[in-house]
Motif scaffolding. Sequence first.
Motif, short mmCIF file in Angstrom:
data_model
loop_
_atom_site.label_atom_id
_atom_site.label_comp_id
_atom_site.label_asym_id
_atom_site.label_seq_id
_atom_site.Cartn_x
_atom_site.Cartn_y
_atom_site.Cartn_z
N ILE A 1 39.58 32.24 39.85
CA ILE A 1 38.59 32.93 39.02
C ILE A 1 39.12 33.15 37.61
N VAL A 2 40.35 33.65 37.48
CA VAL A 2 40.87 34.03 36.16
C VAL A 2 41.69 32.94 35.49
N GLY A 3 42.03 31.88 36.23
CA GLY A 3 42.84 30.81 35.65
C GLY A 3 44.32 31.01 35.91
N ALA A 4 45.12 30.03 35.48
CA ALA A 4 46.55 30.02 35.76
C ALA A 4 47.30 31.19 35.14
N SER A 5 46.74 31.79 34.10
CA SER A 5 47.41 32.91 33.44
C SER A 5 47.49 34.12 34.35
N GLY A 6 46.55 34.21 35.32
CA GLY A 6 46.52 35.36 36.20
C GLY A 6 46.01 36.63 35.53
N ILE A 7 45.39 36.48 34.36
CA ILE A 7 44.94 37.64 33.58
C ILE A 7 43.41 37.64 33.53
N SER A 8 42.81 38.74 33.93
CA SER A 8 41.35 38.83 33.94
C SER A 8 40.81 39.12 32.55
N SER A 9 39.50 38.87 32.39
CA SER A 9 38.85 39.14 31.10
C SER A 9 38.88 40.64 30.78
N LYS A 10 38.85 41.48 31.82
CA LYS A 10 38.93 42.92 31.60
C LYS A 10 40.27 43.31 30.99
N GLN A 11 41.34 42.71 31.50
CA GLN A 11 42.67 43.02 30.96
C GLN A 11 42.80 42.50 29.53
#
Length: 298
Positions: free
Chosen positions: A261-271
Amino acid sequence: MNSEQKDFFAKYPYIPKKFIAIDVETTGLNAGVDKIIEVAAIKFDLLSNEHLVFEELINPGFTVSSLITNITGITNAMLEGKESFLEIAQDLHEFIGDLPLVAYNAQFDKNFLFNEFSLANLELTNPFHCPMNLSKQAFTLPNYKLATVAKHCNVPLDGAHRAKADAIAAGRVFMCAATTLGHINEISPKKLSAKSSGANHKDYPPNELGKHYGQTIVFTGELSISRAEAFEAAAKVGLAIKSSVSKKTNYLIIGEQNENIVGASGISSKQIKAESLIDDGIDIQILDEDEFMTVAEE
């Protein structure tokens, strides 16, 4: 190998005879921005029972926030004059060797270690095992924080949120979960979608008598507790639960992210939005699950 060891490995042949239990303490949750400030690696040798320890405080090159100091007990004074990760990377890399790595909530430690080693032009190709994922399969518990699972496994955890204590506990919990399960194959628990979770934040109005009444909170990612339990804990202390991050957000709680869902970065759009607002001077606290539970228990 004595007879007791032979019996153990005959019964549990899938448990590595040697492995590294590792834990890092960091300046925050974003491996692309934050840095490691402490690392501990414990070489579990089940044949010799001589468990060698690599433990270092690490100067990140900038001031550590009071929030991180409150959580870990690591102060800026403690880090003054300490070496950078770049300076200790080779020694740590050699200590680890090619042994399998065990880390509680392994993806977090893995992201930071991969990033820091890459800056030192070193590769980390060791397989990782996650005692938290194994524990979710092996035990039925109210939550899967390290302290909770360690207590269930009768593993002492003195000095939680310090790297050495957490690494030792992670190694012992790994063995407890593995012997309970009969394997070390990590099968990620089925993730609940927002629809199937049965929890709507609007159903949890803030307690007007709660200590944090007037403040707002947002959740992103999967926690070891259900969304309903998280919403109930937040509302009980007066926090208003919102679905998106804004300038009025006081807390953002970060759980395990689904990379699909968030991609390889592991960081969500909320963060990402929260960190952007923080850069603009908005006071938003980004917390992990353990830190959230501390706030919820105040």
